[in-house]
Every structure is written in structure tokens, then in C-alpha cells.
Scaffold this active site. Structure first.
Site, PDB file in Angstrom:
ATOM      1  N   ASP A  35       0.971  -1.327   0.141  1.00 21.47           N
ATOM      2  CA  ASP A  35       0.047   0.052  -0.051  1.00 21.47           C
ATOM      3  C   ASP A  35       0.852   1.117   0.046  1.00 21.47           C
ATOM      4  OD1 ASP A  35       0.984  -0.429   2.631  1.00 21.47           O
ATOM      5  OD2 ASP A  35      -0.974   0.314   3.537  1.00 21.47           O
TER       6      ASP A  35
ATOM      7  N   ASP B 105       6.895   1.205   1.545  1.00 20.58           N
ATOM      8  CA  ASP B 105       6.462   0.188   0.711  1.00 20.58           C
ATOM      9  C   ASP B 105       7.179   0.544  -0.529  1.00 20.58           C
ATOM     10  OD1 ASP B 105       3.521  -0.999   1.611  1.00 20.58           O
ATOM     11  OD2 ASP B 105       3.973   1.013   2.263  1.00 20.58           O
TER      12      ASP B 105
ATOM     13  N   ASN C  35      -2.226   2.708   3.706  1.00 20.41           N
ATOM     14  CA  ASN C  35      -1.767   3.675   3.862  1.00 20.41           C
ATOM     15  C   ASN C  35      -2.523   4.902   3.483  1.00 20.41           C
ATOM     16  OD1 ASN C  35       0.457   2.987   5.525  1.00 20.41           O
ATOM     17  ND2 ASN C  35       1.673   2.676   3.757  1.00 20.41           N
TER      18      ASN C  35
ATOM     19  N   THR D 226       2.890  -6.062   2.839  1.00 20.52           N
ATOM     20  CA  THR D 226       3.505  -5.214   3.629  1.00 20.52           C
ATOM     21  C   THR D 226       2.275  -3.846   3.894  1.00 20.52           C
ATOM     22  OG1 THR D 226       4.334  -4.008   1.596  1.00 20.52           O
ATOM     23  CG2 THR D 226       5.882  -5.293   2.681  1.00 20.52           C
TER      24      THR D 226
ATOM     25  N   PHE E 266      -0.570  -0.652  12.897  1.00 20.89           N
ATOM     26  CA  PHE E 266      -1.500  -0.292  11.977  1.00 20.89           C
ATOM     27  C   PHE E 266      -1.922  -1.370  10.893  1.00 20.89           C
ATOM     28  CE2 PHE E 266      -2.299   1.593   7.627  1.00 20.89           C
ATOM     29  CZ  PHE E 266      -3.279   2.342   7.853  1.00 20.89           C
ATOM     30  N   ASN E 267      -0.970  -2.105  10.236  1.00 22.49           N
ATOM     31  CA  ASN E 267      -1.443  -2.900   9.320  1.00 22.49           C
ATOM     32  C   ASN E 267      -2.372  -3.968   9.777  1.00 22.49           C
ATOM     33  OD1 ASN E 267       0.148  -1.736   7.207  1.00 22.49           O
ATOM     34  ND2 ASN E 267       1.710  -3.145   7.357  1.00 22.49           N
TER      35      ASN E 267
ATOM     36  N   HIS F 125       9.965   0.438   7.781  1.00 23.40           N
ATOM     37  CA  HIS F 125       9.456  -0.936   8.093  1.00 23.40           C
ATOM     38  C   HIS F 125       9.616  -1.902   6.988  1.00 23.40           C
ATOM     39  CE1 HIS F 125       7.512   1.178  11.449  1.00 23.40           C
ATOM     40  NE2 HIS F 125       7.139   2.026  10.507  1.00 23.40           N
ATOM     41  N   ASP F 126       8.791  -1.784   5.751  1.00 27.18           N
ATOM     42  CA  ASP F 126       8.395  -2.634   4.857  1.00 27.18           C
ATOM     43  C   ASP F 126       9.721  -3.339   4.269  1.00 27.18           C
ATOM     44  OD1 ASP F 126       5.848  -2.082   5.569  1.00 27.18           O
ATOM     45  OD2 ASP F 126       5.630  -0.929   3.829  1.00 27.18           O
TER      46      ASP F 126
END
Length: 316
Positions: A9, A14, A38, A126, A167-168, A241-242
């Protein structure tokens, strides 16, 4: 070589995950699928088109997927990713050349897994897990054919969208519960690991030094991400993060993991979206889930910088 579908996203991090997957010879990017997360699906899909264009990935299939969670209202992360979902500073994003293919992302995932040998395709989500859960429900046979699911999401410690949850997972906890409960190998690359992947000024300088469009794009991503994370969550440097999930596939030594049972809370008033990892005893026989715990940050950033250098064309 790992043959992956990157379900994402975009999203600043990402975008970096796409670049890492595209620029490392250990990864074959079978396709990119998008999911609302996102930001809304239309915006994150447009962002994916831009990233693929910058990376020169005109031949990588792109499919758009779920617009909303399975049961819950749409929630987006504009405080972190801006109004476009991929705000950048000091970089002109191109008009995308890459088009979105016909058909739904979930159908693409199913068709890709079913058309290849068992154990050949790895799923790397992700973003929210809506597409992956729908695929597993629509065609249960993919579960035994997928090599593994390596996802960025969750936390066994502190959350970020709430005190308990990341969040995800929070955005679509029912989908996450489906994915964690299916009998395929799942590696959770959560906040406990990704908060060690900080885009410090020293890291940013490596991408400045590349002198390429891809390097400049990464710097622009970091600049916007840094400001938004500082304002929203008080980080001095933003966690990226991703790409940590992709890095685990490239070199498992970069990411330490522990095998433990993991499930997702979907009913708690204060804990909805919590990924509950049970560290109390050795994992039971047949445990199919593991969580990432420690990152070798220098080796991780080496992988990302090397991938960006591979994709880069000198400024002209």
C-alpha cells in the site's frame, strides 16, 4: 532465488521495499498487488505505478485489490504518509508509464500461485492483509502451495496505531487473523524489528552519494517520512518498516527470528489488532509462525543501498 508477490500500500516504506525487491538478484518480483491501507486504493495504486516507473520496472505485473477491510470502515495513515499516501520532499514524481493490469489482485495472487509448482511462490504483504485473506478463502488450495508468507505488520511489544497494535493489523484484524491461522509458514516482521531500521542522516547520505534518480527518490522519501514521523510520533529518524520483510528473504542472517505461536485479537476494547505472541515456553510441535526480533542494521542498509545502486541511472 525467491519468487515473490509483493502485496503493498505505497507508502514511503513500501516504495523502498519495491526498490529492494527489484534491485536484488536473489528476488524475482512476479508481481505487485495493492490494497487500501496507508491511503485509499486509488492513491496507493497510483503511487505503485510511480515507483515501478522510477525503478524501470515496466514489465512487472501490477494489479489493484481490496478497497476496504473485510468488515470494518476504511482507515488511512495520512499523518505518516501525507495526503497522497507517498509525500516526497524535493523530488518531482514522474507521470507513471506502468499501467494497472486487468483483473483483481486477489485473482492474480491465486492464479500465480496455482500456475506454479508448490513451494515456488512467496507472499510478501507489507500492508493490511485483506488481499491475502481473501485469496486464502476464495482458493484454499493456495495455502499448501505457497512457500511462505513473510509479512510486515504486528508487534509483540508496543504498537503504533494504538498502545497494543500496529497499523497494518489494526486496519483489518479479521483478515490478519485468517492469515495467521492458516496452515502456511508465517514470519511476522513487526515493529519490534522494524523500529531498528532507522533512516539516520548517515544512512541518507549513502543514497545522496549514488547520484542517481533512484537515490534521489529514496532521499526524498526519507525527508518527508522523517518530518511526518517526528510530528506524529516523536521519532528523530523514521523507521523504514517494509523492506525489512524483503531483506529477511534475501539474507535471513540480517533478521533474527523466534518461533512462537501468534494469533490476532479481534474483540478487545483496548487491544483490537494485537498480535499475541506466546513466548512462555518452547514452541509446540508444528508451530507455523515466527516473529522477527533483532535486525543487523548495517547489513540491512547495505542491501538497500546496493539495490538502489543497481537500479540507478546517473543524473543527466
Amino acid at each position: 532465488m525467491h519468487k515473490i508477490i509483493l502485496d503493498c500500500d505505497p507508502g514511503h516504506d513500501d516504495a523502498v521495499a519495491i526498490l529492494l525487491a527489484a534491485g536484488n538478484p536473489s528476488i524475482e518480483l512476479l508481481g505487485v498487488t495493492t490494497v487500501g491501507g496507508n491511503h485509499t486504493l486509488d492513491k496507493v495504486t497510483h503511487n505503485a505505478r510511480q515507483v515501478l516507473t522510477i525503478a524501470g520496472l515496466d514489465d512487472v505485473p501490477l494489479r489493484a485489490g481490496a478497497t476496504r477491510p473485510l468488515l470494518r470502515p476504511v482507515v488511512t495513515a495520512e499523518s505518516i504518509h501525507g495526503d497522497s499516501g507517498m509525500e516526497v520532499h524535493g523530488f518531482d514524481l514522474p507521470d507513471p508509464r506502468v499501467e494497472v493490469g486487468e483483473g483483481h489482485a486477489v485473482d492474480f495472487i491465486i492464479e500465480t500461485v496455482m500456475s506454479r509448482e508448490p513451494g515456488e511462490v512467496t507472499l510478501v504483504p507489507t500492508g493490511p492483509l485483506t488481499n491475502i485473506a481473501l485469496a486464502a478463502r476464495l482458493e484454499p488450495r493456495i495455502v499448501e502451495r505457497v512457500r511462505e508468507v513473510v509479512l510486515m505488520g504486528g508487534a509483540y511489544g508496543t504498537g503504533n496505531w494504538s498502545a497494543s497494535a500496529e497499523f497494518n493489523i489494526t486496519v483489518d484484524p479479521e483478515a490478519a487473523q485468517i492469515v495467521f491461522r492458516e496452515d502456511w509458514p508465517v514470519t511476522m516482521v513487526g515493529l519490534d524489528l522494524t523500529h531498528q531500521a532507522l533512516a539516520t542522516p548517515e544512512v541518507e547520505a549513502r543514497f545522496v552519494a549514488l547520484g542517481t534518480e533512484v537515490g534521489d527518490f529514496v532521499v526524498a522519501l526519507f525527508g518527508a517520512f522523517r518530518q511526518n514521523y517526528r510530528d506524529a510520533q516523536g521519532f528523530t529518524d523514521p523507521p523504514v518498516h517494509d523492506p525489512c520483510a524483503v531483506a529477511y528473504l534475501i539474507d535471513p542472517a540480517v533478521v533474527q527470528t523466534v518461533r512462537v505461536p501468534v494469533d490476532v485479537e479481534i474483540h478487545g476494547g483496548l487491544t483490537t489488532g494485537r498480535t499475541v505472541a506466546d513466548f512462555r515456553a518452547p514452541a509446540p510441535a508444528g508451530c507455523h509462525t515466527q516473529v522477527a526480533t533483532k535486525l543487523d542494521a548495517p547489513r540491512f542498509w547495505d542491501l538497500v543501498a546496493d539495490a538502489a545502486a543497481t537500479l540507478g541511472v546517473a543524473r543527466g
